[in-house]
Motif scaffolding. Structure first.
Motif, PDB file in Angstrom:
ATOM      1  N   PHE A   1      -7.760  -6.746   5.370  1.00  0.00           N
ATOM      2  CA  PHE A   1      -8.737  -7.039   4.304  1.00  0.00           C
ATOM      3  C   PHE A   1      -8.355  -8.335   3.582  1.00  0.00           C
ATOM      4  O   PHE A   1      -9.214  -9.105   3.155  1.00  0.00           O
ATOM      5  CB  PHE A   1      -8.797  -5.864   3.322  1.00  0.00           C
ATOM      6  N   GLY A   2      -7.032  -8.553   3.482  1.00  0.00           N
ATOM      7  CA  GLY A   2      -6.561  -9.772   2.792  1.00  0.00           C
ATOM      8  C   GLY A   2      -6.003  -9.400   1.435  1.00  0.00           C
ATOM      9  O   GLY A   2      -6.762  -9.025   0.542  1.00  0.00           O
ATOM     10  N   MET A   3      -4.679  -9.508   1.303  1.00  0.00           N
ATOM     11  CA  MET A   3      -4.050  -9.036   0.062  1.00  0.00           C
ATOM     12  C   MET A   3      -3.530 -10.211  -0.764  1.00  0.00           C
ATOM     13  O   MET A   3      -2.794 -11.071  -0.267  1.00  0.00           O
ATOM     14  CB  MET A   3      -2.887  -8.099   0.399  1.00  0.00           C
ATOM     15  N   SER A   4      -3.853 -10.186  -2.067  1.00  0.00           N
ATOM     16  CA  SER A   4      -3.383 -11.230  -2.988  1.00  0.00           C
ATOM     17  C   SER A   4      -1.869 -11.356  -2.974  1.00  0.00           C
ATOM     18  O   SER A   4      -1.336 -12.450  -3.157  1.00  0.00           O
ATOM     19  CB  SER A   4      -3.834 -10.882  -4.401  1.00  0.00           C
ATOM     20  N   ILE A   5      -1.171 -10.244  -2.771  1.00  0.00           N
ATOM     21  CA  ILE A   5       0.300 -10.310  -2.843  1.00  0.00           C
ATOM     22  C   ILE A   5       0.861 -11.259  -1.785  1.00  0.00           C
ATOM     23  O   ILE A   5       1.940 -11.812  -1.974  1.00  0.00           O
ATOM     24  CB  ILE A   5       0.953  -8.913  -2.702  1.00  0.00           C
ATOM     25  N   LEU A   6       0.141 -11.454  -0.691  1.00  0.00           N
ATOM     26  CA  LEU A   6       0.626 -12.373   0.339  1.00  0.00           C
ATOM     27  C   LEU A   6       0.497 -13.821  -0.150  1.00  0.00           C
ATOM     28  O   LEU A   6       1.391 -14.640   0.044  1.00  0.00           O
ATOM     29  CB  LEU A   6      -0.138 -12.181   1.651  1.00  0.00           C
ATOM     30  N   ASP A   7      -0.640 -14.123  -0.789  1.00  0.00           N
ATOM     31  CA  ASP A   7      -0.824 -15.470  -1.361  1.00  0.00           C
ATOM     32  C   ASP A   7       0.233 -15.732  -2.431  1.00  0.00           C
ATOM     33  O   ASP A   7       0.811 -16.813  -2.498  1.00  0.00           O
ATOM     34  CB  ASP A   7      -2.218 -15.601  -1.996  1.00  0.00           C
ATOM     35  N   VAL A   8       0.466 -14.714  -3.273  1.00  0.00           N
ATOM     36  CA  VAL A   8       1.414 -14.878  -4.378  1.00  0.00           C
ATOM     37  C   VAL A   8       2.832 -15.070  -3.826  1.00  0.00           C
ATOM     38  O   VAL A   8       3.583 -15.938  -4.297  1.00  0.00           O
ATOM     39  CB  VAL A   8       1.318 -13.651  -5.328  1.00  0.00           C
ATOM     40  N   ALA A   9       3.185 -14.292  -2.782  1.00  0.00           N
ATOM     41  CA  ALA A   9       4.530 -14.419  -2.200  1.00  0.00           C
ATOM     42  C   ALA A   9       4.733 -15.803  -1.601  1.00  0.00           C
ATOM     43  O   ALA A   9       5.762 -16.455  -1.823  1.00  0.00           O
ATOM     44  CB  ALA A   9       4.729 -13.341  -1.131  1.00  0.00           C
ATOM     45  N   VAL A  10       3.735 -16.276  -0.849  1.00  0.00           N
ATOM     46  CA  VAL A  10       3.874 -17.597  -0.209  1.00  0.00           C
ATOM     47  C   VAL A  10       3.836 -18.699  -1.283  1.00  0.00           C
ATOM     48  O   VAL A  10       4.626 -19.656  -1.232  1.00  0.00           O
ATOM     49  CB  VAL A  10       2.767 -17.804   0.860  1.00  0.00           C
TER      50      VAL A  10
END
Ligand code: NAD
Length: 357
Positions: free
Chosen positions: A329-338
């Protein structure tokens, strides 16, 4: 305190060029894998995302997404931020990317902004990194053919990352309703250092692209499914990035369905899996239908979340001929981690511009 004059509150602004330069020093696949496993261990905060859709003055569909998230790793300060990524379907015809926005990082103590950076590069690369991890854990060993349906920004990010992370690939089948986009992607692939090892094959239809592909990645903008179950070879992995390309029959026929986060999928009324859950044809990982909905005969269950596969709590692929769907689905936590890693690299390298609120 003077209401009209805040004390100086500097934050780092990173343009897309800054983000790309800083990202050279970041292991994006490793960062995404860590975030997925933190999520599966319950050490993240992932609120529902906000979606605002509208029709532009020229009649195109446009949308704003606001996606907050936090990594709450034991013994470390929380990493807190938000991506807002916003798109108009009319943009490619204007020669500008369909979607763009900002990723914001906050100081975990004061909640003040510490960094604001261009979002679309990170978003595309973290999405491709999820696909790379799905291929590593869910595809047949040594896949040779990848089908990319839709040849825009996400397809480019996938081509760049998968050529590096899946060295057995030999054929890239490319299909786009706009053939010039498929041609442009083929030229981009040829320009990559790994491009010489693969043959790019233009496909006149999505079905032709998918034929015999061990890995299928739809990255289109469709809202109606078209990939039927009998298009897929036995053992295919479909990384369903654009979320609406499979038909309901293809989901029901798959041997295994993996999602990144069940609550995001469940709470979304627009995308295929959320719609199937509302219709009683898709049950949650616990085998339960939606509250107030009766499971239909032939309904299937979601098998697991990707973080559980990475953490070894789910076996992933069990046999060679298994058809697997990964639905990120696409998780914000991945954007935030990167973004957090990119921010650290940018600070170390002196990239970006210091601005103040
Ligand atoms: P883009 O506009 O740059 O590219 C989309 C391409 O798909 C275009 O070239 C278009 O011509 C093509 N296309 C549209 N309909 C098609 C069809 N029926 N068959 C073949 N090609 C078709 O968009 P993008 O930025 O590359 O994003 C692609 C998709 O990925 C979007 O739906 C976006 O929402 C999704 N996305 C998902 C995630 C996730 O985490 N799941 C993250 C980012 C983007």
């Amino acid at each position: 305190m003077d209401f009209e004059r805040y004390p100086d509150s500097p934050y780092l602004h990173l343009t897309r060029a800054d983000v790309i330069e800083a990202a050279c020093g970041v292991d994006i696949v490793g960062t995404v894998a860590e975030a997925l496993m933190l999520h599966s261990a319950g050490q993240t905060a992932l609120p529902e995302e906000a979606y605002l859709g509208w029709t532009t003055p020229r009649g195109d569909s446009a949308r704003l997404l606001a996606m907050p998230g936090a990594l709450l790793q034991d013994g470390r300060p929380p990493v807190v931020g938000m991506k807002t990524i916003n798109a108009s379907l009319g943009n490619p015809a204007r020669g500008i990317p369909r979607s763009q926005g900002f990723t914001l990082l906050l100081d975990p103590e004061t909640a003040r902004p510490v960094a604001l950076m261009e979002a679309a590069y990170i978003s595309a690369m973290r999405t491709a990194a999820v696909t790379a991890l799905a291929v590593r854990h869910l595809a047949v060993p040594s896949p040779r053919k990848l089908a990319l349906i839709g040849c825009g920004a996400l397809a480019q990010a996938h081509a760049a990352l998968l050529l590096r992370t899946v060295p057995t690939l030999r054929t890239l089948a490319l299909h786009d309703v706009a053939p010039d986009r498929a041609e442009a992607l083929a030229a981009y692939v040829a320009s990559l250092p790994e491009g010489a090892k693969v043959e790019t094959v233009p496909a006149g239809s999505a079905r032709e692209a998918v034929r015999d592909a061990e890995v299928v990645v739809p990255v289109t903008t469709v809202t109606q499914g078209y990939i039927e179950p009998d298009w897929l070879r036995p053992g295919a992995l479909v990384c369903h990035v654009s979320l609406d390309d499979l038909t309901e029959a293809a989901v029901l026929a798959a041997d295994t369905v993996i999602v990144d986060d069940w609550s995001l999928v469940r709470d979304d009324p627009r995308r295929l899996l959320g719609r199937m859950h509302r219709a009683g044809t898709l049950l949650g990982p616990d085998g339960a239908p939606r509250d107030g909905v009766t499971a239909r005969p032939g309904a299937r269950r979601v098998d697991a979340v990707l973080g559980d596969v990475l953490a070894g709590r789910h076996p992933g692929r069990r046999h060679q001929d298994e058809t697997i769907i990964s639905n990120p689905f696409g998780m914000s936590i991945l954007d935030v981690a990167v973004a957090d890693r990119i921010h650290a690299r940018a600070e170390a390298a002196g990239l970006g511009t210091r601005l103040t609120l």
